[in-house]
Scaffold this active site. Structure first.
Site, PDB file in Angstrom:
ATOM      1  N   HIS A 156       9.476  48.028  21.672  1.00 31.71           N
ATOM      2  CA  HIS A 156      10.365  47.235  22.517  1.00 31.71           C
ATOM      3  C   HIS A 156      11.638  47.984  22.900  1.00 31.71           C
ATOM      4  O   HIS A 156      12.716  47.401  22.976  1.00 31.71           O
ATOM      5  CB  HIS A 156      10.722  45.923  21.810  1.00 31.71           C
ATOM      6  CG  HIS A 156       9.554  45.034  21.557  1.00 31.71           C
ATOM      7  ND1 HIS A 156       9.575  43.997  20.642  1.00 31.71           N
ATOM      8  CD2 HIS A 156       8.306  45.017  22.106  1.00 31.71           C
ATOM      9  CE1 HIS A 156       8.384  43.394  20.632  1.00 31.71           C
ATOM     10  NE2 HIS A 156       7.615  43.996  21.517  1.00 31.71           N
ATOM     11  N   HIS A 176       9.359  39.777  22.852  1.00 36.02           N
ATOM     12  CA  HIS A 176       8.502  40.896  23.229  1.00 36.02           C
ATOM     13  C   HIS A 176       8.795  41.148  24.705  1.00 36.02           C
ATOM     14  O   HIS A 176       8.806  40.224  25.520  1.00 36.02           O
ATOM     15  CB  HIS A 176       7.041  40.549  22.978  1.00 36.02           C
ATOM     16  CG  HIS A 176       6.726  40.390  21.518  1.00 36.02           C
ATOM     17  ND1 HIS A 176       5.838  41.193  20.848  1.00 36.02           N
ATOM     18  CD2 HIS A 176       7.214  39.531  20.595  1.00 36.02           C
ATOM     19  CE1 HIS A 176       5.778  40.830  19.577  1.00 36.02           C
ATOM     20  NE2 HIS A 176       6.623  39.813  19.404  1.00 36.02           N
TER      21      HIS A 176
END
Length: 581
Positions: free
Chosen positions: A517, A561
């Site tokens: 991420h 996410h």
């Protein structure tokens, strides 16, 4: 899981998608006398696919999208959700980080998608938007209220098409319909099967410990705190990526869209030597084959949009002379625009691995052949999902000693500090969503084909290790409720309350990993700020007609996410581009 040989043998199940006239496999396939392109999109990843699709909706615009990787079609590993673990190296950039002092010198793989659709074609398919406070932070960073959650709501809905779980089970009560888009592009859904035995205990526990661990009916409602059902970019039993959702066959048939694959973007260049108060005119890209033996330049008549991702975007900018002028001069690169923040301020979610002792249980996975039969027959069964069915999102208590030593880096009270997916009852992942450590992307050499220096820089700030400790204590509280009696029998560690500080830190440093991420290497800020790389309209500072649209512009990693926030960003960017015409 099925063997690699067996996986490939199933390719015949899919009708072959023939190479359409506007999908080109190399620079050599592109004629020299092509009509000028109004828009050039440098990168066919998550954001680039959205931009290519939306901008080519208007037939009067000629659009070129350039992608370094191959096509995504007819690749079984990119279609079957559970086969994400089988995706081969050719569909990744295969980056490796620099050794990190915070991990006792360890390096980590840094997976990024090297295929049309980018990381949305290879990721874990989790669909979470983050909190309302994450987008308030974007608005504060840019001094532009149009980045707030409420203002972004049309774009939040526009990218999504909610679908029933694979197999069509009744999921009523497991989500809130009104917070989802039902006419967008990316297919999203809940898992095909309601919950595993250990997940049922987790739900029971949430009812018992409702104050700290409430049941969260929908993770995408803007306040993701509690125990939620997993929502994924999966529809009708198949992965829904940016490539499948936005660049399907009907879009590829558009005569005004050209998709150029297997072609690397090496630099962005000035299109016109003259300049004015609005900045340098940068609408040209230099592209090449993988080994640089064929190079060509393309110039957009309206805008060049850089969407090469959190690693690729800063590398291209730096190779183009856009970045820290002092550092560029050390490589012999003439500075074009002095922007010290290029490649800096990268944030990511660091993950620790925890283990739990448990009593024997009777859960037996479905045999691989039967699982395949279910998927092949009607796109149901365990191959229609990649992860667990539940995720716990939690905030560290406000009276924790942690916040007597450190300011809270969360973007606001609606943002969780921690995430724990319920993948396995014996081993669990604990992700820190609010890191203070910052990494960077820098040039390794002046060769644009050399991997850049990627420094994740985990645990460079003491808050992060202290927050992991508090996170583990939070998880221990969760697993000590009566709901786990006869199932979880103890905590196997690493336990900050049983180990010395040095012992604990060494275990954490030995098993830490990235959650994929990374963001922030070309972060946005207000137009007149000396910091940042792009302004609130996503324009490159010091230039005109060049925007950046990808996760590199996020000012801080969201409590999510990151693919859903990228879709939201890209849909709004389309609006910004159209408004500027």
């Amino acid at each position: 899981m099925l063997s690699r040989h067996k996986v490939l043998s199933f390719a015949a199940l899919f009708p072959v998608v023939t190479s359409l006239a506007r999908v080109l496999g190399s620079i050599d396939d592109l004629p020299d006398d092509v009509e000028p392109y109004d828009f050039i999109i440098a990168g066919g990843g998550t954001a680039g696919s959205v931009l290519a699709s939306r901008l080519s909706e208007d037939p009067k615009f000629n659009v070129l999208v350039v992608e370094a990787g191959p096509d995504n079609t007819n690749v079984l590993e990119l279609i079957v959700p559970a086969f994400q673990v089988n995706i081969t190296a050719q569909y990744f950039w295969n980056y490796t980080s620099e050794p990190m002092p915070g991990l006792n010198g360890r390096t980590l793989p840094v997976p990024r998608g090297h295929v049309l659709g980018g990381s949305s074609s290879v990721n874990g398919q989790v669909y979470t938007r983050g909190s309302t406070d994450d987008y308030k932070y974007w608005a504060r960073a840019t001094r532009d209220p149009r980045w707030e959650w409420d203002a972004l709501w049309p774009y939040i809905l526009r990218n999504e098409r909610w679908t029933n779980p694979a197999g069509g089970r009744n999921a009523s009560g497991e989500y809130i319909p009104k917070v989802h888009g039902h006419e967008g592009n990316v297919l999203t859904s809940l898992p095909w099967n309601g919950a595993f035995p250990h997940e049922l205990r987790a739900l029971e526990n949430a009812n018992i410990q409702d104050d700290e661990f409430p049941i969260l009916r929908d993770v995408n409602g803007g306040r993701p705190i509690g125990l939620s059902r997993m929502q994924s970019t999966i529809g009708h039993g198949e992965r829904s990526s940016a490539a499948t959702a936005y660049l399907g066959s009907q879009v590829r048939d558009r005569p005004n869209l050209t998709i150029l694959l297997n072609t690397y973007i090496t630099r962005v260049l000035q299109s016109n030597p003259t300049t004015d108060d609005t900045g340098l005119d940068i609408r040209t890209i230099e592209v090449a084959t993988r080994f640089g033996d064929v190079k060509r330049n393309f110039t957009a008549t309206k805008e060049l949009i850089l969407s090469a991702g959190v690693i690729g975007t800063p590398q291209i900018l730096l190779n183009s002379g856009i970045g820290n002028a002092t550092e560029l001069s050390k490589f012999g690169i003439a500075p074009v625009i002095d922007l010290p923040d290029v490649g800096q301020h990268m944030t990511d979610h660091v993950v620790s691995v925890l283990a739990w002792e448990h009593a024997p249980h009777n859960a037996t996975p479905l045999p691989a052949d039967l699982a395949w039969e279910m998927w092949e027959r009607d796109r149901t069964g365990p191959l229609t999902e990649r992860h667990a069915h539940l995720i716990l999102w939690s905030r560290i208590p406000g009276d924790s000693d942690l916040f007597k030593q450190h300011d809270d880096p969360a973007t606001g009270p609606n943002s969780p500090h921690l995430e724990m997916p319920f993948n396995d009852p014996t081993v669990s992942l604990l992700a820190l969503l609010t890191p203070k450590s910052e990494g960077s992307v820098k040039l390794r050499s002046i060769d644009p084909f050399d991997d850049p220096l990627i420094d994740l820089n985990f645990f460079s700030h003491p808050f992060d290790m202290d927050a992991i400790k508090e996170g583990i204590r939070t998880m221990k509280r969760f697993f000590t409720s009566p709901a786990w009696d006869g199932y979880i029998t103890g905590f196997a560690g690493p336990d900050p309350d049983a180990l010395s500080d040095e012992e604990f830190q060494n275990v954490i440093k030995a098993n830490a990993r990235t959650f994929w991420h990374q963001v922030g290497t070309a972060r946005m800020s207000s137009k007149h700020s000396a910091e940042g790389v792009v302004d609130g309209e996503l324009n490159l500072k010091g230039a005109k007609e060049l925007r950046i649209v990808d996760a590199s512009v996020f000012p801080y990693v969201p409590a999510a996410h990151t693919q859903a926030p990228v879709y939201i960003l890209a849909e709004r960017a389309v609006h910004l581009i159209r408004d500027a015409l």
